[in-house]
Design a protein around this motif. Sequence first.
Motif, PDB file in Angstrom:
ATOM      1  N   LEU B  49       0.839  -1.209   0.000  1.00  0.00           N
ATOM      2  CA  LEU B  49       0.000   0.000   0.000  1.00  0.00           C
ATOM      3  C   LEU B  49       0.870   1.255   0.000  1.00  0.00           C
ATOM      4  O   LEU B  49       0.595   2.225  -0.706  1.00  0.00           O
ATOM      5  CB  LEU B  49      -0.926   0.018   1.218  1.00  0.00           C
ATOM      6  N   ARG B  50       1.896   1.211   0.805  1.00  0.00           N
ATOM      7  CA  ARG B  50       2.789   2.364   0.860  1.00  0.00           C
ATOM      8  C   ARG B  50       3.498   2.584  -0.477  1.00  0.00           C
ATOM      9  O   ARG B  50       3.531   3.685  -1.013  1.00  0.00           O
ATOM     10  CB  ARG B  50       3.813   2.171   1.981  1.00  0.00           C
ATOM     11  N   GLN B  51       4.070   1.512  -1.008  1.00  0.00           N
ATOM     12  CA  GLN B  51       4.829   1.630  -2.252  1.00  0.00           C
ATOM     13  C   GLN B  51       3.966   2.069  -3.426  1.00  0.00           C
ATOM     14  O   GLN B  51       4.328   2.943  -4.194  1.00  0.00           O
ATOM     15  CB  GLN B  51       5.485   0.284  -2.584  1.00  0.00           C
ATOM     16  N   ARG B  52       2.814   1.399  -3.575  1.00  0.00           N
ATOM     17  CA  ARG B  52       1.991   1.638  -4.755  1.00  0.00           C
ATOM     18  C   ARG B  52       1.143   2.901  -4.639  1.00  0.00           C
ATOM     19  O   ARG B  52       0.921   3.600  -5.610  1.00  0.00           O
ATOM     20  CB  ARG B  52       1.060   0.440  -4.990  1.00  0.00           C
ATOM     21  N   MET B 129      -7.497   1.437  -5.253  1.00  0.00           N
ATOM     22  CA  MET B 129      -6.594   0.672  -4.386  1.00  0.00           C
ATOM     23  C   MET B 129      -7.171  -0.702  -4.080  1.00  0.00           C
ATOM     24  O   MET B 129      -6.447  -1.709  -4.072  1.00  0.00           O
ATOM     25  CB  MET B 129      -6.357   1.430  -3.081  1.00  0.00           C
ATOM     26  N   ALA B 130      -8.471  -0.761  -3.827  1.00  0.00           N
ATOM     27  CA  ALA B 130      -9.096  -2.019  -3.415  1.00  0.00           C
ATOM     28  C   ALA B 130      -8.972  -3.083  -4.492  1.00  0.00           C
ATOM     29  O   ALA B 130      -8.767  -4.266  -4.193  1.00  0.00           O
ATOM     30  CB  ALA B 130     -10.565  -1.780  -3.056  1.00  0.00           C
ATOM     31  N   ALA B 131      -9.096  -2.656  -5.748  1.00  0.00           N
ATOM     32  CA  ALA B 131      -9.000  -3.618  -6.851  1.00  0.00           C
ATOM     33  C   ALA B 131      -7.641  -4.301  -6.844  1.00  0.00           C
ATOM     34  O   ALA B 131      -7.539  -5.529  -6.950  1.00  0.00           O
ATOM     35  CB  ALA B 131      -9.231  -2.907  -8.183  1.00  0.00           C
ATOM     36  N   GLU B 132      -6.607  -3.495  -6.674  1.00  0.00           N
ATOM     37  CA  GLU B 132      -5.272  -4.075  -6.657  1.00  0.00           C
ATOM     38  C   GLU B 132      -5.044  -4.883  -5.379  1.00  0.00           C
ATOM     39  O   GLU B 132      -4.465  -5.977  -5.408  1.00  0.00           O
ATOM     40  CB  GLU B 132      -4.226  -2.965  -6.788  1.00  0.00           C
ATOM     41  N   HIS B 133      -5.495  -4.335  -4.292  1.00  0.00           N
ATOM     42  CA  HIS B 133      -5.381  -5.019  -2.996  1.00  0.00           C
ATOM     43  C   HIS B 133      -5.929  -6.441  -3.070  1.00  0.00           C
ATOM     44  O   HIS B 133      -5.326  -7.380  -2.548  1.00  0.00           O
ATOM     45  CB  HIS B 133      -6.137  -4.197  -1.938  1.00  0.00           C
TER      46      HIS B 133
END
Lengths: 172, 172
Positions: B49-52, B129-133
Amino acid sequence: MSAVSDCINMLDSETKAVETPEDHAEELRLWLRLLTCTTLIEGEVRGRLRQRFDVTLPRFDLMAQLDKAPDGMTLSDVSKRMMVSNGNVTGLVERLVESGHLDRRTSETDRRVQVIRLTKLGRAEFRRMAAEHETWIADLFADLTPKDVRELMRLLAKTKASAQKSAARRRG
Amino acid sequence: MSAVSDCINMLDSETKAVETPEDHAEELRLWLRLLTCTTLIEGEVRGRLRQRFDVTLPRFDLMAQLDKAPDGMTLSDVSKRMMVSNGNVTGLVERLVESGHLDRRTSETDRRVQVIRLTKLGRAEFRRMAAEHETWIADLFADLTPKDVRELMRLLAKTKASAQKSAARRRG
DNA sequence: CGAAATTGCTTTAAGCCTAAAATGTTTCCG
DNA sequence: CGGAAACATTTTAGGCTTAAAGCAATTTCG
């Protein structure tokens, strides 16, 4: 989800894999449930440690690591074992040395390295806390049968391995 | 531990239950393994999360709660759902309002209550973000079969219930 | 009604935690 | 040997987290 829709999904993922994003809702739910369980138990243990012994969970965890290492550990060892950052350990150790629970000395052979050990006081206090702590854990898991426990151990081992592989892939 | 020593332990616990404390090493190990899995996955998700997206895990978690509640939630609701303290939510919300992701207003009917919602920006960013998460989680659990997932869900549900019962017993 | 309890939130004090940069030490190897 | 790389730890800056105390609004009930 039914066998029929499973089948449809499989067809989808073969026929138009790029367009149709795969459904990972089950894994997501599993992760949230895993997190809930851990948070619940961790909070309970934290509260009991504070109430009964006026100690924090991180301090307890650090002492637990050292109790298993009579000859002491380096800060790096502790950091890896506890899966927390180096800087975190530095502060934690600082406070536990201050309170007389830990002994810290620079290694004779490598002046970069700090070796920490439980003091007599630290060990005595930890043993006292650990005995009670174990009964709390037993109570928190009381409704699981021995078979449940074995099966959970197995599945969590598999989970851990899977996650480690994934983490390694990313770092790769 | 061998079958023989199991047997001895069982005899012990029947013949002098009070003197011989029961052995809960298995539950303890289960708890440590559960904690390891969670810490491992949580750390991985935090880092990604931090990196992306340059976002912290607590912020993401809070937005996830709000995404499921189009009409908003009170701070208390959020606090209970996230299983964190009230004061924690206050600060988290403060920063997310500041960054334009959240909207906060005092309830019309009860002036004690603060209702928070995702802003348009907040919702858009969260969805992205959620999609990638979700793909990260899928990857982290990739080695588990659908049957493993189901079985883990079942056992963790049982664990959660057991822990909640134990927590209630203590408060009781 | 009106005092007491409850509820929702914020504040406070202390500690936990991380990522990244900095410091000092040792090892590697040309 | 001596510079580069690796290593162990500390420092820094910022944020997270809790328990407990405090404040204001609401509800309960004598």
